[in-house]
Design an enzyme around this catalytic site. Sequence first.
Site, PDB file in Angstrom:
ATOM      1  N   MET A 149      -1.304  -7.558   5.077  1.00 22.65           N
ATOM      2  CA  MET A 149      -2.579  -7.788   5.954  1.00 22.65           C
ATOM      3  C   MET A 149      -2.839  -6.756   6.486  1.00 22.65           C
ATOM      4  O   MET A 149      -2.693  -6.567   7.583  1.00 22.65           O
ATOM      5  CB  MET A 149      -1.960  -8.737   6.750  1.00 22.65           C
ATOM      6  CG  MET A 149      -1.311 -10.289   6.146  1.00 22.65           C
ATOM      7  SD  MET A 149      -1.070 -11.338   7.366  1.00 22.65           S
ATOM      8  CE  MET A 149       0.177 -10.817   8.174  1.00 22.65           C
ATOM      9  N   ASP A 150      -3.551  -5.831   5.966  1.00 26.09           N
ATOM     10  CA  ASP A 150      -3.640  -4.558   5.929  1.00 26.09           C
ATOM     11  C   ASP A 150      -5.116  -4.371   6.619  1.00 26.09           C
ATOM     12  O   ASP A 150      -6.159  -4.947   6.080  1.00 26.09           O
ATOM     13  CB  ASP A 150      -3.494  -3.401   4.913  1.00 26.09           C
ATOM     14  CG  ASP A 150      -3.217  -2.074   5.405  1.00 26.09           C
ATOM     15  OD1 ASP A 150      -3.616  -1.311   4.490  1.00 26.09           O
ATOM     16  OD2 ASP A 150      -3.303  -1.766   6.784  1.00 26.09           O
ATOM     17  N   GLY A 151      -5.356  -3.685   7.863  1.00 22.80           N
ATOM     18  CA  GLY A 151      -6.858  -3.314   8.306  1.00 22.80           C
ATOM     19  C   GLY A 151      -7.330  -4.034   9.536  1.00 22.80           C
ATOM     20  O   GLY A 151      -8.465  -3.967   9.797  1.00 22.80           O
TER      21      GLY A 151
END
Lengths: 306, 297
Positions: free
Chosen positions: B47-49
């Site tokens: 779950m990047d960003g």
Amino acid sequence: MLSLRVPTPTSFRRLHAGRSRLSRDCLISYSPSFVNRGVRLRVRSTKSEVVFTPTEEEEEEVTLPEELQPELMPKHVAIIMDGNGRWAKNQGLQPWDGHRAGVEALKEIVELSGRWGLQVLTVFAFSTDNWIRPRIEIDFLFSLFERSLKSEFQTLAKNNVRISIIGDSSKLPKTLLRLINEVEEATKNNTRFQLIVAVGYSGKYDVLQACRGIAQRVKDGEIDVDEIDEGLIEQELETNCTEFPYPDLLIRTSGELRVSNFLLWQLAYTELFFAQELWPDFGRSGYIEALMSFQQRQRRFGGRKS
Amino acid sequence: MAELPGQIKRMSGGIKQLLEQIFGFSRRCLFRIISMGPIPNHLAFIMDGNRRYAKKCGLEEGSGHKAGFSALMLMLQYCYELGIQYVTIYAFSIDNFRRQPEEVQSLMDLMLEKIKSLLEKESIVHQYGIRVYFIGNLALLNDQVRAAAEKVMNATAKNSRVVLLICIAYNSTDEILQAVKKSCINKYTYNIEASGSYKHEDTDSEIEAKDIENQEKKIQLVDIEENMQMSVAPNPDILIRSSGETRLSNFLLWQTGNSQLCFPAALWPEIGLRHLVWAILNFQRSHSYLEKRKKQL
């Protein structure tokens, strides 16, 4: 003859090759061929010749394409050379023709890697999963590998290239094994560039053999179980043959979006690049595109870029 | 006249409900069509960003992670509706402890709040009968978070419909290291116990038998795998990392050797149904070829 050493001005980085006349009898020519080593300028006049060699580093010329920045070049690149079979099918050829074309493509990439200042190139030649292929194809692959190694070995050795083979060698033909040992022994002291070829290799196998090595050391009383840490595992992995065991960039050709069990532990923070071309078509332009993409990445290793 | 705002509010609430029902119905139809092809059994998410999203929308620091949590709940709902049995998420890496203490603390506080909320009656856990695992080096967490995690694991231990694996204080290399340590300890203990039963002087045939036994005593792949924390789930079929970064960041290195990788450019709070559908369609394309290879191996 005058020799001057000056630091490389940044404006020189985008010079194109050319010559200009300084005066009636004095020409200056400059080559765009440089890396960190600076710019070679040659000033020739009818009376004397002056050569500028701006840095203290080796005089050897290295040609880096202008799209790439020398300070952002990766040290270690790994490549999964996928797509030989499909390439051959598309051309209406036999699978072994695809592998032959693949070897030619590999030669080009190895040469470019050496010229562009990489330290290590690892290529995935044959996986443990590939043993399910037809026997005739496997035999051809190994004989192709043997022939290529014999023919290229002298050139690579002369260019100060170290060759290492990693993987489970127990199932390889004896002639190939002998050749591999010879080649590794003969090039083990070469320092300019290292080519690692993974044959009969899988990431899980590598971790397993490292685990066995550690278990043996524990059994022999050399180390305590509590002393087992990530550094110890890294030492026991087969990539301990290089100073840079972790690839900065992994390239896989043929558009498949998988790692296929290649270099498991070592890929923790590797930037991945998936090229659409099949391996025999990859070549210089594909390589530049992959390296350009790498140079634009922001690598944080879990931290923050403040 | 004074009733007008109230009426408008009721009407817009009604319209909103209607739209939700229409979307929900279309989504279920879409899922039914997709289900005609193979559906992945296990999906993993990086779950990047979140922080980039907060910056992009001009929000304050912690809001990105809160928006990320909402996106996660939505994705879990879609996954379980589609019939995906296992979902793994990369909530917090061991490397993330190196961030600023304030950020680490706020993330821990947010995680504590959200972990506790999983036990509430209206939570997604009860809605879908989720069994929750927390995977990672839990000893690195503070006592409150660890206690909350263990409480959730115990409370959901009897659920069997679907599984959620939350990787917290996790690193793949750490997971492999712990598995290697355990394997060494198990084999070492076994070797000590076994060698105690050997006679003092061995004859030739006994030495041969010992060699064969020694071979069996060598650590095998299954020994490492059964000691992995992630052995409670099969390997992921698809790994999705948002925000367009194409790297694994020390997540499930052992388990994703043959997984389909997806790198949508959307930041995690922007992730939506279309990204999930796209990933599954790509999975379906290469599925038959991979199944054939699996059988051959």
